[in-house]
Design a protein around this motif. Structure first.
Motif, PDB file in Angstrom:
ATOM      1  N   GLY A  11      96.806  37.551   2.858  1.00 40.23           N
ATOM      2  CA  GLY A  11      98.169  37.084   3.130  1.00 40.23           C
ATOM      3  C   GLY A  11      98.242  35.774   3.874  1.00 40.23           C
ATOM      4  O   GLY A  11      99.321  35.409   4.363  1.00 40.23           O
ATOM      5  N   VAL A  12      97.137  35.026   3.976  1.00 37.82           N
ATOM      6  CA  VAL A  12      97.109  33.768   4.721  1.00 37.82           C
ATOM      7  C   VAL A  12      96.729  32.640   3.771  1.00 37.82           C
ATOM      8  O   VAL A  12      95.713  32.708   3.077  1.00 37.82           O
ATOM      9  CB  VAL A  12      96.107  33.814   5.893  1.00 37.82           C
ATOM     10  N   LEU A  13      97.524  31.570   3.756  1.00 38.23           N
ATOM     11  CA  LEU A  13      97.283  30.446   2.866  1.00 38.23           C
ATOM     12  C   LEU A  13      97.259  29.139   3.642  1.00 38.23           C
ATOM     13  O   LEU A  13      98.260  28.724   4.235  1.00 38.23           O
ATOM     14  CB  LEU A  13      98.385  30.378   1.799  1.00 38.23           C
ATOM     15  N   GLY A  14      96.093  28.477   3.660  1.00 42.91           N
ATOM     16  CA  GLY A  14      96.019  27.097   4.126  1.00 42.91           C
ATOM     17  C   GLY A  14      96.440  26.210   2.976  1.00 42.91           C
ATOM     18  O   GLY A  14      95.776  26.139   1.949  1.00 42.91           O
ATOM     19  N   THR A  15      97.566  25.529   3.115  1.00 36.45           N
ATOM     20  CA  THR A  15      98.208  24.882   1.971  1.00 36.45           C
ATOM     21  C   THR A  15      97.545  23.576   1.542  1.00 36.45           C
ATOM     22  O   THR A  15      97.737  23.132   0.412  1.00 36.45           O
ATOM     23  CB  THR A  15      99.681  24.577   2.283  1.00 36.45           C
ATOM     24  N   GLY A  16      96.791  22.936   2.428  1.00 32.76           N
ATOM     25  CA  GLY A  16      96.272  21.613   2.121  1.00 32.76           C
ATOM     26  C   GLY A  16      97.308  20.520   2.301  1.00 32.76           C
ATOM     27  O   GLY A  16      97.025  19.337   2.093  1.00 32.76           O
ATOM     28  N   ASP A  17      98.518  20.899   2.711  1.00 29.64           N
ATOM     29  CA  ASP A  17      99.571  19.927   3.019  1.00 29.64           C
ATOM     30  C   ASP A  17      99.590  19.638   4.513  1.00 29.64           C
ATOM     31  O   ASP A  17      99.284  20.515   5.338  1.00 29.64           O
ATOM     32  CB  ASP A  17     100.949  20.461   2.605  1.00 29.64           C
ATOM     33  N   LEU A  18      99.976  18.432   4.859  1.00 32.80           N
ATOM     34  CA  LEU A  18     100.147  18.050   6.261  1.00 32.80           C
ATOM     35  C   LEU A  18     101.619  18.110   6.629  1.00 32.80           C
ATOM     36  O   LEU A  18     102.488  17.789   5.814  1.00 32.80           O
ATOM     37  CB  LEU A  18      99.631  16.631   6.485  1.00 32.80           C
ATOM     38  N   LEU A  50     105.422  30.364   9.122  1.00 37.71           N
ATOM     39  CA  LEU A  50     104.754  29.072   9.035  1.00 37.71           C
ATOM     40  C   LEU A  50     104.138  28.689  10.370  1.00 37.71           C
ATOM     41  O   LEU A  50     104.695  28.977  11.426  1.00 37.71           O
ATOM     42  CB  LEU A  50     105.758  27.987   8.625  1.00 37.71           C
ATOM     43  N   SER A  51     102.984  28.043  10.296  1.00 34.17           N
ATOM     44  CA  SER A  51     102.357  27.472  11.482  1.00 34.17           C
ATOM     45  C   SER A  51     101.613  26.217  11.052  1.00 34.17           C
ATOM     46  O   SER A  51     101.579  25.865   9.874  1.00 34.17           O
ATOM     47  CB  SER A  51     101.404  28.473  12.139  1.00 34.17           C
ATOM     48  N   VAL A  52     101.008  25.537  12.016  1.00 35.38           N
ATOM     49  CA  VAL A  52     100.272  24.307  11.754  1.00 35.38           C
ATOM     50  C   VAL A  52      98.873  24.454  12.332  1.00 35.38           C
ATOM     51  O   VAL A  52      98.705  24.909  13.473  1.00 35.38           O
ATOM     52  CB  VAL A  52     100.994  23.092  12.368  1.00 35.38           C
ATOM     53  N   ARG A  53      97.867  24.092  11.549  1.00 38.70           N
ATOM     54  CA  ARG A  53      96.478  24.159  12.011  1.00 38.70           C
ATOM     55  C   ARG A  53      96.066  22.783  12.527  1.00 38.70           C
ATOM     56  O   ARG A  53      96.054  21.804  11.782  1.00 38.70           O
ATOM     57  CB  ARG A  53      95.557  24.593  10.872  1.00 38.70           C
ATOM     58  N   ARG A  54      95.725  22.737  13.810  1.00 43.22           N
ATOM     59  CA  ARG A  54      95.333  21.478  14.438  1.00 43.22           C
ATOM     60  C   ARG A  54      93.921  21.071  14.009  1.00 43.22           C
ATOM     61  O   ARG A  54      93.199  21.835  13.365  1.00 43.22           O
ATOM     62  CB  ARG A  54      95.382  21.608  15.957  1.00 43.22           C
ATOM     63  N   ASP A  55      93.515  19.882  14.408  1.00 47.82           N
ATOM     64  CA  ASP A  55      92.180  19.390  14.059  1.00 47.82           C
ATOM     65  C   ASP A  55      91.072  20.275  14.613  1.00 47.82           C
ATOM     66  O   ASP A  55      89.982  20.353  14.035  1.00 47.82           O
ATOM     67  CB  ASP A  55      91.995  17.967  14.582  1.00 47.82           C
ATOM     68  N   ASP A  56      91.341  20.973  15.729  1.00 49.75           N
ATOM     69  CA  ASP A  56      90.312  21.832  16.322  1.00 49.75           C
ATOM     70  C   ASP A  56      90.271  23.222  15.688  1.00 49.75           C
ATOM     71  O   ASP A  56      89.502  24.079  16.121  1.00 49.75           O
ATOM     72  CB  ASP A  56      90.510  21.948  17.832  1.00 49.75           C
ATOM     73  N   GLY A  57      91.098  23.442  14.670  1.00 48.79           N
ATOM     74  CA  GLY A  57      91.105  24.711  13.965  1.00 48.79           C
ATOM     75  C   GLY A  57      92.088  25.729  14.496  1.00 48.79           C
ATOM     76  O   GLY A  57      92.334  26.753  13.854  1.00 48.79           O
ATOM     77  N   ALA A  58      92.656  25.498  15.656  1.00 47.09           N
ATOM     78  CA  ALA A  58      93.630  26.420  16.231  1.00 47.09           C
ATOM     79  C   ALA A  58      94.983  26.247  15.555  1.00 47.09           C
ATOM     80  O   ALA A  58      95.347  25.135  15.160  1.00 47.09           O
ATOM     81  CB  ALA A  58      93.758  26.182  17.735  1.00 47.09           C
ATOM     82  N   GLU A  59      95.718  27.351  15.430  1.00 50.13           N
ATOM     83  CA  GLU A  59      97.049  27.293  14.836  1.00 50.13           C
ATOM     84  C   GLU A  59      98.113  27.301  15.920  1.00 50.13           C
ATOM     85  O   GLU A  59      97.941  27.918  16.979  1.00 50.13           O
ATOM     86  CB  GLU A  59      97.265  28.481  13.895  1.00 50.13           C
ATOM     87  N   THR A  60      99.219  26.621  15.638  1.00 52.20           N
ATOM     88  CA  THR A  60     100.292  26.526  16.604  1.00 52.20           C
ATOM     89  C   THR A  60     101.642  26.448  15.905  1.00 52.20           C
ATOM     90  O   THR A  60     101.721  26.033  14.740  1.00 52.20           O
ATOM     91  CB  THR A  60     100.119  25.284  17.505  1.00 52.20           C
ATOM     92  N   THR A  61     102.679  26.872  16.598  1.00 54.07           N
ATOM     93  CA  THR A  61     104.046  26.660  16.141  1.00 54.07           C
ATOM     94  C   THR A  61     104.765  25.705  17.097  1.00 54.07           C
ATOM     95  O   THR A  61     105.982  25.546  17.033  1.00 54.07           O
ATOM     96  CB  THR A  61     104.828  27.993  16.080  1.00 54.07           C
ATOM     97  N   HIS A  62     103.988  25.058  17.967  1.00 50.69           N
ATOM     98  CA  HIS A  62     104.561  24.118  18.920  1.00 50.69           C
ATOM     99  C   HIS A  62     105.171  22.944  18.171  1.00 50.69           C
ATOM    100  O   HIS A  62     104.578  22.418  17.236  1.00 50.69           O
ATOM    101  CB  HIS A  62     103.488  23.621  19.896  1.00 50.69           C
TER     102      HIS A  62
END
Length: 466
Positions: free
Chosen positions: A350-357, A305-317
């Motif tokens: 193998g990559v899914l942008g879930t549409g969930d926040l 799991l990771s999170v996609r920021r508003d700038d499009g970059a992904e992070t696990t921070h």
């Protein structure tokens, strides 16, 4: 692992008491597969309920390598006909009594295609599930054999499913959560109790007691109802595992069910998933639930799991809120909105942008905060409809089921079982909380919030009634 039927797997048919296991189960599945193999080439549509024939049809198609779309048997006949015209399946199994569409003939309770205009599905395609329940214009999620098998195994590992377990069909099989209960138990050689009446019916609980079911799966609405009915696991000594997915359950109810199960030596698991991930992506281990209350857990084995920021970059921070992104072997091949797309290969990698926040904490535990598209406007101010529902439930004692839908420059909230005065109080409380005029929150009483077959709220029906 190439089969869904693990050593020791069994099906227990609650209405008849029949048990299929071992060589007998394998033989019945093979017979079902042989019947399906004789049908015209192309994907199969199957209208199946939670009954033994439906389960065998699904397993027969899967084991025979025949791509099958599992459809709600309650799907309106006109919608089904339009769906068939769009995708041109080889057959519709368990067809309704309505006349067959052009290019199809009715035979033995099915619609069989008589034309040669069907699309040969991609060889990796195994299961298709509709995304919008029994309303609207559904598109199909294309799941590969690998996705289904890998997710079934990962769920079984995360929950510790073993041969002695027996799970009832508390959810429809055309709903991804219900299908995953079946898959994850059979693949580990456990049992499935085929019980068609539904979790809120007396016959269901009689079957749970009679056959010694060990686990129960439900969506938030089911747990709200069980809370109202004062569910007591001491009445069902064999039942020691609860699993919840299909949306966010109120934190106080998660804690309540955890404590209730823990008191009898049982477990409560909160899970997170989507149909597009075959379907589950994260699990909150029962032993970590009290300290991680409100979390959906960590990624299933083999996933990330990771999170996609508003700038499009992904992070696990930790603590950064953005779109939840999941990676794993269980991600779908892609959607099918046309017949031609049934032949497409993997389009997701193998990559899914879930549409969930949501966000991750310091240990990688996921907290889901809402939906990107579940947004309404109140006098031009954007509001998260999921957050509004949670806030409405917190403002007035006794309101447990709330459904919020956008309505122009305001939001309409339907409160199940609430009186007019309580609705006015909720409206004022939301206005105070968000510093907006109370006329922007139209809270209406409703006897029963409409539900999809999966137990989720049917927002489309509410929106159409505005």
């Amino acid at each position: 692992m190439s089969s869904l039927i693990g050593d020791g797997a069994r099906l227990v048919d609650a209405p008849t008491g029949q048990v299929l296991e071992g060589d007998e189960l394998v033989a019945e599945v093979l017979r079902a597969g042989e019947r399906l193999a004789a049908l015209p080439p192309g994907v199969l549509f199957a209208r199946i309920g939670a009954d033994l024939d439906g389960v065998l049809t699904y397993l027969g198609a899967f084991e025979a390598g025949r791509a099958v779309a599992l459809l709600d048997p309650g799907l309106d006949a006109d919608l089904l006909t339009g769906f068939v015209r769009r995708f041109r399946p080889a057959a519709v199994l368990g067809a309704p009594g309505a006349p067959a569409p052009d290019g199809y003939t009715a035979r033995d309770g099915h619609w069989l295609r008589t034309t040669s205009d069907g699309i040969e599905p991609h060889p990796d395609l195994a299961v298709l599930l509709a995304t919008s329940g029994s309303t609207g214009d559904p598109r199909l999620v294309r799941l590969s054999r690998r996705a289904v098998l890998s997710n079934a195994g990962a769920i079984a590992d995360a929950l510790g499913i073993h041969r002695g377990d027996l799970a009832p069909t508390s959810l429809p099989l055309h709903y991804s959560f219900g299908l995953s209960v079946l898959n994850s138990h059979l693949v580990r050689g456990a049992g499935v109790l085929v019980e068609p009446s539904g979790l809120l019916e007396r016959g269901f609980w009689d079957a749970v007691s009679r056959h010694g079911a060990t686990s129960l799966a439900g969506v938030p609405y089911h747990y709200e109802m069980l809370h109202r009915l004062r569910f007591d696991p001491r009445r069902y000594p064999s039942l020691r595992t609860l699993t919840q997915a299909g949306g966010k359950l109120r934190t106080e109810l998660v804690a309540e069910f955890h404590d209730t199960m823990n008191a009898v030596g049982g477990r409560m698991f909160v899970m997170y998933g989507q149909t597009e991930a075959a379907p589950r992506m994260a699990t909150l281990p029962a032993e970590r639930l009290p300290e991680k209350l409100g979390s959906a857990g960590t990624a299933l084995p083999g996933g990330a799991l990771s999170v996609r920021r508003d700038d499009g970059a992904e992070t696990t921070h930790p603590k950064i809120v953005g779109e939840i992104v999941y990676r794993g072997p269980n991600v779908m091949m892609g959607y099918a909105e046309t017949a031609a797309q049934l032949a497409h290969g993997d389009e997701m990698g193998g990559v899914l942008g879930t549409g969930d926040l949501g966000y991750l904490d310091e240990e990688g535990f996921l907290f889901v905060t809402g939906r990107l598209k579940r947004i309404g406007k109140v006098f031009g101010n954007r509001v998260n409809l999921d957050d509004l529902e949670h806030a409405a439930r917190a403002t007035a004692e006794g309101i447990e089921v709330v459904a919020a839908v956008p309505a122009g420059d305001k939001v309409v909230l339907f409160a199940e079982g609430a009186g007019a005065e309580k609705c006015k109080a909720v409206s004022r409380a939301l206005a105070d909380r968000l510093h907006l005029h109370s006329s922007g929150f139209d809270v209406r009483p409703i006897d029963t919030v409409p539900l999809l077959a999966s137990g989720k709220i049917d927002y489309r029906v509410l929106e159409r009634g505005l």
